[in-house]
Design an enzyme around this catalytic site. Structure first.
Site, short mmCIF file in Angstrom:
data_model
loop_
_atom_site.label_atom_id
_atom_site.label_comp_id
_atom_site.label_asym_id
_atom_site.label_seq_id
_atom_site.Cartn_x
_atom_site.Cartn_y
_atom_site.Cartn_z
N TYR A 142 0.86 -1.18 0.00
CA TYR A 142 0.00 0.00 0.00
C TYR A 142 0.89 1.23 0.00
O TYR A 142 1.80 1.32 0.83
CB TYR A 142 -0.89 -0.02 1.25
CG TYR A 142 -1.81 1.16 1.39
CD1 TYR A 142 -2.96 1.27 0.62
CD2 TYR A 142 -1.55 2.17 2.33
CE1 TYR A 142 -3.82 2.36 0.76
CE2 TYR A 142 -2.40 3.25 2.48
CZ TYR A 142 -3.53 3.34 1.69
OH TYR A 142 -4.38 4.41 1.85
N ASP A 237 9.43 2.70 -0.43
CA ASP A 237 8.40 3.38 0.35
C ASP A 237 8.63 3.03 1.82
O ASP A 237 8.23 1.99 2.30
CB ASP A 237 7.00 2.93 -0.11
CG ASP A 237 5.90 3.65 0.66
OD1 ASP A 237 6.23 4.36 1.63
OD2 ASP A 237 4.72 3.48 0.30
N LYS A 265 4.92 9.16 8.80
CA LYS A 265 4.81 8.62 10.16
C LYS A 265 5.92 9.15 11.09
O LYS A 265 5.84 10.29 11.52
CB LYS A 265 4.76 7.10 10.10
CG LYS A 265 3.58 6.65 9.18
CD LYS A 265 3.08 5.28 9.46
CE LYS A 265 2.09 4.78 8.44
NZ LYS A 265 0.70 5.00 8.72
N1 HOZ Z 1 -4.06 2.82 6.14
C1 HOZ Z 1 -3.16 3.35 7.12
C2 HOZ Z 1 -2.38 2.27 7.78
N2 HOZ Z 1 -1.89 1.26 6.95
C3 HOZ Z 1 -3.85 4.21 8.15
C4 HOZ Z 1 -5.05 3.66 8.74
C5 HOZ Z 1 -5.74 4.66 9.68
O1 HOZ Z 1 -5.16 5.64 10.06
O2 HOZ Z 1 -6.89 4.41 10.01
#
Ligand code: HOZ
Length: 428
Positions: A142, A237, A265
């Protein structure tokens, strides 16, 4: 009715699914999400006063835990001097220098506001630099929610079982090729067929959005060699892994020098920060130095920069990463021991303080194996763990995180609670 359930009811009327990011809605594990009232150290307290040991850690940024005093002080001090300038400030430069020192492949960096922005911009830069349009990504990885990346994506896309997202034009999606993670032959095949069209390969060096998947030793060296041979750029990434799996991220841990790196992050210490950077000849193409356009009103925000700097400074204390890794290894081993005692197949792993556990006999080396894990048992385990005061990511397709605020006693307590939670999942 609990106050959380009440708030969630209200939220559903004004926020799609009651949330601002899909996985938070708990659809994959059942029940409804708790609403957080406050957080400190390794713990969250919900609006009903229930306390949880937190292994989500805001999905990765909080390597120091919640409301760390040094970060709090830095945020306060920065905010007192104004919280958005729309003009350069010294903290941007300081954070850029720290990033470059810790990740030498990032010779120059541009700060943005999220990981999605970072990957979007990195791909635009790769396309401009190579004059090519096609990218290769890996199933279950992702890279945020930009159009180019919502093809066989992990995280919420995998959690909700969406094959690909409506709204992404087919013409766009056709420029994104995919291959299974850890499959060198498949990557070679893509290069054989499309080598002269490929602008870049983008990869999560350790997958954290399909659960946790470690790379096999030959995988990244093969990607590096393929990119070099065919004139494509290698983009790591490191939104999740950067400053998490080693002081210099996955690239340090794996000994690979990518052309471009995306960050998020930890680099913002829990504030909305992303970054992309890499070779100086590539970054020199970014406006205003070069013609590749990318901009942002809040980019380099002084408060966010201060939080990132304070966070990274704390991680430079002697033994910081070693202690985190030891505690995470202990947690993962504890989960594995409990599983074998109860005869439940589990495959668990970690890199530094990023970890994951699948209910599967293993090995889990790619997304299709991850998808074959027992997600129904994961959901039962998650609910039982939550009831016992342990907050795991509410999806089998997300990694977990340990922070420096998690003590040995917290880890031991968690192992005990997760053991009990596992017993609750057994068929009787
Ligand atoms: N999709 C992100 C983590 N893989 C963030 C999910 C979130 O903040 O709810």
């Amino acid at each position: 009715m609990s106050r959380s359930a009440d708030l969630f009811d209200r939220a559903r009327a004004v926020l799609p699914g009651g949330v601002n990011s899909p996985v938070r809605a708990f659809r994959a594990v059942g029940g409804t999400p708790f609403f957080v009232a406050r957080a400190a150290g390794a713990r969250l307290t919900d609006v009903d006063g229930k306390i949880y040991i937190d292994y989500v850690c805001s999905w990765g940024p909080l390597i120091l835990g919640h409301a760390h005093p040094a970060v709090l002080d830095a945020i306060r001090a920065a905010a007192e001097k104004g919280w958005s300038y729309g003009a350069p400030c010294e903290a941007e430069l300081e954070l850029a220098e720290v990033v470059r020192r810790r990740m030498p492949s990032v010779e120059m960096v541009r700060f943005v506001n999220s990981g999605t922005e970072a990957t979007m911009a990195a791909i635009r830069l790769a396309r401009a630099a190579t004059g090519r349009s096609v990218i290769l990504k890996f199933d279950g990885c992702y890279h945020g929610h930009a159009d180019s990346f919502l093809v066989k994506a992990g995280s919420g896309v995998a959690t909700l079982g969406l094959p690909d997202s409506p709204g992404v034009p087919a013409a766009f999606a056709s420029l994104t090729l995919t291959a299974p993670f850890n499959d060198v032959a498949a990557a070679e095949g893509v290069f054989q067929r499309h080598g002269d069209e490929l602008a870049a390969v983008i990869v999560e060096p350790f997958v954290g959005n399909a659960g946790f998947i470690a790379p096999e030793p030959d995988f990244h060296p093969a990607l590096r060699a393929l990119c070099d041979r065919h004139g494509a750029l290698l983009i790591f990434d490191e939104v999740m892994t950067g400053f998490r799996v080693a002081p210099g991220g996955a690239q340090q841990r794996l000994g690979i020098r990518p052309d471009l790196t995306t960050l998020g992050k930890i680099v913002g210490g829990g504030m909305p920060v992303g970054a992309y950077g890499g070779r100086v000849d590539l970054m020199g193409l970014i406006a205003p130095e070069g013609p590749v356009y990318q901009a942002g009103t809040l980019s380099g925000n002084p408060v966010a920069m201060a939080a990132g700097l304070a966070t990274l400074r704390e991680t430079e204390r002697p033994g910081f990463y070693e202690t985190l890794e030891r505690r995470t290894a202990r947690l993962v081993a504890g989960i594995g021991d409990a599983a074998s005692r109860h005869g439940v197949p589990v495959t668990a792993g970690h890199a530094g303080s990023m970890w994951g556990a699948y209910f599967a006999a293993g090995p889990v080396r790619n997304f299709s194996q991850a998808r074959n894990s027992d997600a129904a048992r994961f959901a039962r385990w998650h609910r039982a763990a939550l009831a016992r005061g342990v907050f795991l990511a509410p999806s089998a397709f997300e990694a977990g995180f340990v922070s420096s605020a998690h003590t040995d006693a917290d880890i031991d307590h968690t192992i005990e609670q997760l053991d009990g939670a596992l017993v609750e999942t057994l068929d009787r």
